[in-house]
Design an enzyme around this catalytic site. Structure first.
Site, short mmCIF file in Angstrom:
data_model
loop_
_atom_site.label_atom_id
_atom_site.label_comp_id
_atom_site.label_asym_id
_atom_site.label_seq_id
_atom_site.Cartn_x
_atom_site.Cartn_y
_atom_site.Cartn_z
N ASP A 23 1.01 -0.97 -0.20
CA ASP A 23 0.14 -0.08 0.18
C ASP A 23 1.08 1.63 -0.30
O ASP A 23 1.44 2.00 1.04
CB ASP A 23 -1.39 0.00 1.16
CG ASP A 23 -1.58 1.43 1.08
OD1 ASP A 23 -1.33 2.41 0.57
OD2 ASP A 23 -2.15 1.09 2.87
N ASP A 31 -2.10 -1.30 -3.39
CA ASP A 31 -2.07 -0.31 -4.97
C ASP A 31 -1.11 -0.71 -5.94
O ASP A 31 -0.20 -1.42 -5.64
CB ASP A 31 -2.39 1.10 -4.57
CG ASP A 31 -1.36 1.69 -3.90
OD1 ASP A 31 -0.06 1.15 -3.97
OD2 ASP A 31 -1.46 2.26 -2.98
N ASP A 100 -5.86 -10.37 -15.46
CA ASP A 100 -6.97 -11.18 -14.45
C ASP A 100 -7.77 -11.00 -15.40
O ASP A 100 -8.36 -9.79 -15.21
CB ASP A 100 -6.69 -11.12 -13.48
CG ASP A 100 -7.38 -13.04 -12.74
OD1 ASP A 100 -8.14 -13.12 -13.34
OD2 ASP A 100 -7.13 -13.64 -11.49
N ASP A 202 -10.30 -15.60 -16.29
CA ASP A 202 -11.20 -17.04 -14.44
C ASP A 202 -12.50 -17.58 -15.69
O ASP A 202 -12.90 -16.91 -16.48
CB ASP A 202 -11.66 -15.20 -13.85
CG ASP A 202 -12.46 -16.19 -12.52
OD1 ASP A 202 -11.95 -16.09 -12.09
OD2 ASP A 202 -13.96 -15.91 -12.74
N GLU A 262 -7.75 -20.66 -16.70
CA GLU A 262 -8.33 -21.17 -15.05
C GLU A 262 -9.46 -22.71 -15.31
O GLU A 262 -10.82 -22.32 -15.78
CB GLU A 262 -9.23 -20.15 -14.28
CG GLU A 262 -9.14 -21.40 -12.90
CD GLU A 262 -10.37 -20.29 -11.88
OE1 GLU A 262 -10.67 -20.72 -11.08
OE2 GLU A 262 -11.41 -19.38 -12.39
N HIS A 322 -4.26 -17.56 -4.81
CA HIS A 322 -5.31 -17.25 -3.59
C HIS A 322 -7.00 -17.45 -3.87
O HIS A 322 -7.73 -16.70 -2.88
CB HIS A 322 -5.50 -14.76 -4.60
CG HIS A 322 -6.82 -15.36 -6.02
ND1 HIS A 322 -6.39 -16.22 -7.00
CD2 HIS A 322 -7.81 -15.56 -6.32
CE1 HIS A 322 -7.21 -15.95 -7.81
NE2 HIS A 322 -8.34 -16.22 -7.64
N ASP A 323 -7.06 -18.68 -4.35
CA ASP A 323 -8.17 -19.21 -4.05
C ASP A 323 -7.98 -20.31 -3.20
O ASP A 323 -9.47 -20.77 -2.27
CB ASP A 323 -9.20 -20.05 -4.69
CG ASP A 323 -9.66 -19.54 -5.47
OD1 ASP A 323 -10.14 -17.75 -5.56
OD2 ASP A 323 -10.19 -18.59 -7.39
C1 GLC Z 1 -12.42 -17.77 -9.86
C2 GLC Z 1 -11.77 -17.28 -9.34
C3 GLC Z 1 -11.58 -16.49 -7.27
C4 GLC Z 1 -13.44 -15.91 -7.50
C5 GLC Z 1 -14.66 -17.09 -8.75
C6 GLC Z 1 -15.86 -15.30 -9.80
O1 GLC Z 1 -12.75 -19.07 -9.62
O2 GLC Z 1 -10.48 -17.65 -8.84
O3 GLC Z 1 -11.29 -16.40 -7.38
O4 GLC Z 1 -13.96 -16.00 -7.20
O5 GLC Z 1 -13.65 -17.21 -10.13
O6 GLC Z 1 -14.94 -15.02 -10.36
#
Ligand code: GLC
Length: 532
Positions: A23, A31, A100, A202, A262, A322-323
């Site tokens: 930040d 940021d 992304d 995504d 993904e 991040h998931d």
């Molecule tokens: C993907 C992302 C996840 C998000 C989901 C909906 O799985 O990695 O963080 O919540 O898509 O966009």
């Protein structure tokens, strides 16, 4: 080393969750300027590209994965100028930017959706997926939302249901509509024109749904209704291939570009099937990430992935994102990092592009939150069975100063309490830190082409605790030996190791320790040998 360095194939990609990296303004949220400030750190680490989790304006119901404007920067992250500056500064260090793109759905606050829900005759109505209720007033079919409940939300104003695969604030776009498709392809061009070199798509395999809206068949096994369905009709539809090839054409018009998808609920075969010259460069296969810390399941994930890709499609490996809970939390023992060195050595020496996730290089552990502090809506909904994804999204631990040097203000998520010791500054100083291990291995990887271009051959030793493999390329061979046990193990390799010498090890060693074809490994040892 080959001269034709292809960054996404030969390099290493580092994922940043921008809210949590650095930040620069004292808002408590990371940021773009913060990322620019830390480019030297990333360059020293030795990465080749940064994948930024979404930076588009978002009401943050799903923390950026609900976009309300695809061609702008969320003011909380900075300005378009800040972004252009980041691209330019990163470029000077040979670091590319991967964006992304969340194109399966928008936010319900996106002007397209606001317009679409105004009336059935609105020009944007068909940009989303609307259906009448069934004769009893119920949703038109049995499709469920990933995040819980029906995938259909009733809109009382216009008296139809709209479809959302995730939260109801994330209505799914209708990719079958050519106007939508063109508008979304323009989004790619917009960012490519700015100098973005790659995209992470995504949940791309959800873009197209069954045009007849048939019910999914159901099964008995699964914790939630979503898992008790066979997802024949709500995603992975054949028409998706046409969309992927449209995307590829747009992206191929720009040099050195890359698209990785993904694959939601993917299998290796499914993920591989979406890759190719006309489709995506790469897709993620999450079997590796979901594997236990054991040689056999990891090797199974690797060989299944290699087999599915069939030699012509380039693999990639990811341990953290991040998931999911971080490897440090899944594999680590207390604050000890030795197992994490084994995991790092594996991902950095396999055949394929390694994806790292911020903080992985210093062994950041997941934070634990009280129920009342959970921010991720799925964590709130499913507590205590599932506590959501906040744990792996905590602020980067830069130093031992206030808030780990992440921010002068209270961070949006708490910093892990171990930051006083576990931080990038300390680990830069400590000779045997995890961070220095990553750095050394990344240099080693860059200077040994067999680790990048070499084939992958399993070496069968006689210990179930050890994973050993060879990578050979243009006459040079490297053998990687990883002891997954915390205890010492002697392994007998099926070939003479006298032909090899130690190139890299996680413990102090001298070459004379190698004899015949047996090696005494220390607990959690990483040993890399080069054939001479
Ligand atoms: C993907 C992302 C996840 C998000 C989901 C909906 O799985 O990695 O963080 O919540 O898509 O966009």
């Amino acid at each position: 080393m080959k001269n034709d360095f292809v960054w996404w194939r030969d390099g290493v990609i580092y994922q940043i969750y921008p809210r949590s990296f650095k930040d620069s303004t004292g808002s408590g949220i990371g940021d773009l300027k913060g990322i620019t400030e830390k480019l030297d750190y990333l360059s020293d680490l030795g990465i080749d590209a940064i994948w930024l989790s979404p930076i588009n304006p978002s009401p943050d119901v799903d923390f950026g994965y609900d976009v309300s404007d695809y061609c702008a920067i969320d003011p909380k992250f900075g300005t378009m100028q800040d972004f252009e500056h980041l691209i330019a500064e990163a470029d000077k260090l040979g670091i590319r930017i991967v964006m992304d793109l969340v194109l399966n759905h928008t936010s319900d606050q996106h002007p397209w959706f606001k317009s679409a829900r105004r009336s059935r005759d609105d020009s944007c109505r068909d940009w989303y997926i609307w259906q009448d209720a069934d004769p009893s007033g119920k949703p038109p079919n049995n499709w469920h939302a990933v995040f819980g409940g029906s995938g259909w939300e009733w809109d009382s104003e216009t008296e139809q249901y709209y479809y959302h695969m995730f939260y109801k604030q994330q209505p799914d776009l209708n990719w079958r509509n050519p106007q939508v498709r063109n508008a979304l392809l323009e989004v790619f061009r917009f960012w490519l024109d700015k100098g973005v070199k790659g995209f992470r798509l995504d949940v791309f395999n959800m873009y197209i749904k069954d045009d007849l809206f048939r019910n999914n068949p159901t099964k008995l096994i699964g914790r939630r209704p979503f898992e008790r369905q066979i997802h024949l009709y709500d995603f992975d539809r054949p028409e998706l291939m046409g969309v992927l090839s449209d995307i590829r054409q747009v992206v191929d018009a720009y040099a050195d570009t890359y698209v990785v998808g993904e694959t939601f609920l993917g299998t290796p075969e499914k993920a591989a099937g979406y890759c190719g010259e006309e489709y995506l460069h790469a897709c993620f296969d999450f079997n590796f990430l979901e594997s236990k810390y054991k040689p056999q399941p990891l090797l199974k994930a690797i060989t299944e992935w290699e087999n599915a890709l069939g030699g012509s499609i380039w693999p990639n490996y990811v341990c953290n994102n991040h998931d999911n809970p971080r490897t440090a939390t899944r594999f680590g023992v207390g604050e000890d990092d030795e197992r994490l060195k084994v995991a790092a050595a594996l991902i950095l020496t396999l055949r394929g592009t390694p994806f790292l996730y911020y903080g992985e290089e210093i062994g950041m552990r997941d934070i634990r939150l009280k129920r009342s502090d959970i921010l991720d809506p799925i964590g709130k909904r499913y507590w205590p069975i599932y506590k959501g994804r906040d744990g792996c999204r905590a602020p980067m631990q830069w130093n031992a100063e206030k808030n780990a040097g992440f921010s002068s203000a209270t961070p949006w998520l708490p910093v892990h309490p171990d930051y006083l010791k576990r931080n990038a500054e300390n680990q830069t100083e400590e000779r045997y830190s995890l961070l220095n291990f990553y750095k050394q291995l990344l240099v080693f990887r860059k200077t040994h082409s067999a680790l990048i271009y070499g084939d992958f051959q399993v070496v069968s030793g006689n210990s179930p605790h050890v994973l050993a493999f060879k990578r050979s390329y243009a006459g040079s061979t490297i053998m990687v030996i990883l002891n997954f046990s915390d205890k010492p193990h002697e392994i007998i390799l099926p070939e003479q190791i006298a032909d090899y010498s130690i190139a890299f090890s996680s413990i102090e060693r001298t070459p004379k320790l190698l004899k015949e074809n047996s090696i005494g490994l220390s607990g959690s040892e990483v040993l890399v040998l080069v054939k001479h």
